[in-house]
Design a protein around this motif. Structure first.
Motif, PDB file in Angstrom:
ATOM      1  N   LYS A  59     -13.474   1.229  -4.608  1.00  0.00           N
ATOM      2  CA  LYS A  59     -13.157   1.953  -3.370  1.00  0.00           C
ATOM      3  C   LYS A  59     -14.415   2.254  -2.551  1.00  0.00           C
ATOM      4  CE  LYS A  59     -11.294   5.106  -5.912  1.00  0.00           C
ATOM      5  NZ  LYS A  59     -11.480   4.398  -7.208  1.00  0.00           N
ATOM      6  N   THR A  99     -10.650   7.764  -1.944  1.00  0.00           N
ATOM      7  CA  THR A  99     -10.358   8.849  -2.879  1.00  0.00           C
ATOM      8  C   THR A  99     -11.164   8.699  -4.166  1.00  0.00           C
ATOM      9  OG1 THR A  99      -8.596   7.728  -4.109  1.00  0.00           O
ATOM     10  CG2 THR A  99      -7.981   8.798  -2.045  1.00  0.00           C
ATOM     11  N   ASP A 108      -7.277  10.563 -12.449  1.00  0.00           N
ATOM     12  CA  ASP A 108      -6.012  11.273 -12.276  1.00  0.00           C
ATOM     13  C   ASP A 108      -6.213  12.772 -12.064  1.00  0.00           C
ATOM     14  OD1 ASP A 108      -4.954   8.805 -12.743  1.00  0.00           O
ATOM     15  OD2 ASP A 108      -3.893   9.334 -14.597  1.00  0.00           O
ATOM     16  N   PHE A 112     -14.774  12.485  -1.710  1.00  0.00           N
ATOM     17  CA  PHE A 112     -14.229  11.354  -0.975  1.00  0.00           C
ATOM     18  C   PHE A 112     -15.371  10.556  -0.365  1.00  0.00           C
ATOM     19  CE2 PHE A 112     -14.434  14.850   2.052  1.00  0.00           C
ATOM     20  CZ  PHE A 112     -15.012  14.263   3.178  1.00  0.00           C
ATOM     21  N   SER A 172      -4.463  12.430   2.113  1.00  0.00           N
ATOM     22  CA  SER A 172      -3.368  11.618   2.652  1.00  0.00           C
ATOM     23  C   SER A 172      -2.705  12.241   3.875  1.00  0.00           C
ATOM     24  CB  SER A 172      -2.307  11.392   1.569  1.00  0.00           C
ATOM     25  OG  SER A 172      -2.839  10.665   0.481  1.00  0.00           O
ATOM     26  N   PRO A 201      -1.942   5.783  -8.772  1.00  0.00           N
ATOM     27  CA  PRO A 201      -1.960   5.762  -7.301  1.00  0.00           C
ATOM     28  C   PRO A 201      -0.720   5.095  -6.707  1.00  0.00           C
ATOM     29  CG  PRO A 201      -3.670   4.323  -8.199  1.00  0.00           C
ATOM     30  CD  PRO A 201      -3.152   5.135  -9.338  1.00  0.00           C
ATOM     31  N   ALA A 227      -7.401   4.009  -1.963  1.00  0.00           N
ATOM     32  CA  ALA A 227      -7.235   4.607  -3.285  1.00  0.00           C
ATOM     33  C   ALA A 227      -7.311   3.529  -4.352  1.00  0.00           C
ATOM     34  CB  ALA A 227      -5.902   5.357  -3.356  1.00  0.00           C
ATOM     35  N   VAL A 284      -5.794  14.268  -8.458  1.00  0.00           N
ATOM     36  CA  VAL A 284      -4.566  14.015  -7.703  1.00  0.00           C
ATOM     37  C   VAL A 284      -4.337  15.080  -6.632  1.00  0.00           C
ATOM     38  CG1 VAL A 284      -2.038  14.009  -7.865  1.00  0.00           C
ATOM     39  CG2 VAL A 284      -3.391  12.597  -9.417  1.00  0.00           C
ATOM     40  N   ALA A 308      -1.939   3.617   3.164  1.00  0.00           N
ATOM     41  CA  ALA A 308      -2.977   3.574   2.130  1.00  0.00           C
ATOM     42  C   ALA A 308      -3.142   2.161   1.603  1.00  0.00           C
ATOM     43  CB  ALA A 308      -2.627   4.520   0.978  1.00  0.00           C
ATOM     44  N   TRP A 354      -5.902  14.074  -3.572  1.00  0.00           N
ATOM     45  CA  TRP A 354      -5.248  12.947  -2.908  1.00  0.00           C
ATOM     46  C   TRP A 354      -4.243  13.430  -1.870  1.00  0.00           C
ATOM     47  CZ3 TRP A 354      -3.664   9.240  -7.516  1.00  0.00           C
ATOM     48  CH2 TRP A 354      -4.817   8.886  -8.234  1.00  0.00           C
ATOM     49  N   TYR A 355      -3.541  14.534  -2.171  1.00  0.00           N
ATOM     50  CA  TYR A 355      -2.599  15.087  -1.195  1.00  0.00           C
ATOM     51  C   TYR A 355      -3.316  15.440   0.099  1.00  0.00           C
ATOM     52  CZ  TYR A 355       1.311  15.594  -4.496  1.00  0.00           C
ATOM     53  OH  TYR A 355       2.335  15.350  -5.365  1.00  0.00           O
ATOM     54  N   VAL A 367      -6.163   5.765   3.984  1.00  0.00           N
ATOM     55  CA  VAL A 367      -6.655   6.165   2.669  1.00  0.00           C
ATOM     56  C   VAL A 367      -6.894   4.910   1.832  1.00  0.00           C
ATOM     57  CG1 VAL A 367      -6.123   7.443   0.556  1.00  0.00           C
ATOM     58  CG2 VAL A 367      -5.394   8.349   2.773  1.00  0.00           C
TER      59      VAL A 367
END
Length: 221
Positions: free
Chosen positions: A41, A104, A108, A83, A118, A139, A34, A111, A124, A114-115, A32
């Motif tokens: 990114k 990612t 915020d 993504f 990941s 992050p 981030a 988020v 990451a 992001w789970y 990942v």
């Protein structure tokens, strides 16, 4: 919100065998990438990917003006909304690797995504733009909370700071590697990815010596 990735001491966190771990075949790993909004990114994934990257960028509009501050990055016109995806093969590495890269979205409010991105990752990279250092705290805290090994890469295409200055500013423990790079340069980004793989392997070895079951985050993608 999706359930967090199992911690290393979770007894249900048993790694699966990889179909790519046969003799002579590269080890396939998910990574990942981030960082805060505008940290670089998408640029990093594009710089190092051997395939045309999959990008989900959309143009910034007035509707996001109140939530997506462009202070310090006034020239930015687009933002990732899902993504970025790229792939990098490293057949000449000490252990031949094939890396699947997932960038990612930086804000915020993403988020929860992001789970999902990941899950199954070996680790990451947190890209840091020192012009907007405050955007890096979320992050960093996220990967600390889910127990995923990470390195901090200071994107130095504008301002240059010593890695230890950034470590102190982000209050990072000594165990977290802090490196520098130019997210536009292929060799720089590849070096960061190798540093992450090395850190993830060392973290897994330390966890195993401590008597914990390996985390599912160390499964191959």
């Amino acid at each position: 919100m999706p359930s967090p990735i199992p911690r290393p001491d979770d007894p249900t966190a048993v790694p699966r065998s990889s179909p790519h771990s046969q003799a002579g075949a590269p080890t396939v790993l998910k990574i990942v990438i981030a960082g805060g909004f505008g940290a670089g990114k998408t640029t990093a994934v594009g710089a190092v990917s051997e395939i045309t990257p999959l990008s989900t960028e959309e143009y910034l509009t007035e509707a996001s003006a109140d939530v997506d501050s462009l202070a310090g990055i006034e020239a930015k016109e687009t933002t990732t909304v899902a993504f970025d995806f790229g792939r990098l093969s490293l057949p000449d590495a000490p252990m031949p690797l094939e890396l699947f890269l997932f960038g990612t979205p930086g804000q915020d409010r993403f988020v929860d995504l992001w789970y999902d991105l990941s899950r199954g990752a070996v680790g990451a990279v947190v890209l840091v733009d020192t012009r907007r250092l405050e955007s890096s705290f979320t992050p960093v805290s996220f990967f600390e909370d889910i127990g995923l090994p990470f390195v901090v890469a200071v994107n130095q295409f504008v301002h240059r700071y010593h890695p230890e200055q950034v470590r102190a500013a982000l209050e990072l423990p000594a165990a977290v590697p802090v490196v520098t790079c130019d997210a536009r340069e292929t060799n720089h980004v590849a070096g960061v990815l190798l540093a992450l793989v090395d850190h993830a392997v060392n973290s897994a070895a330390t966890t195993n010596r401590a008597g914990h079951a390996p985390s599912t985050t160390l499964q191959d993608a």
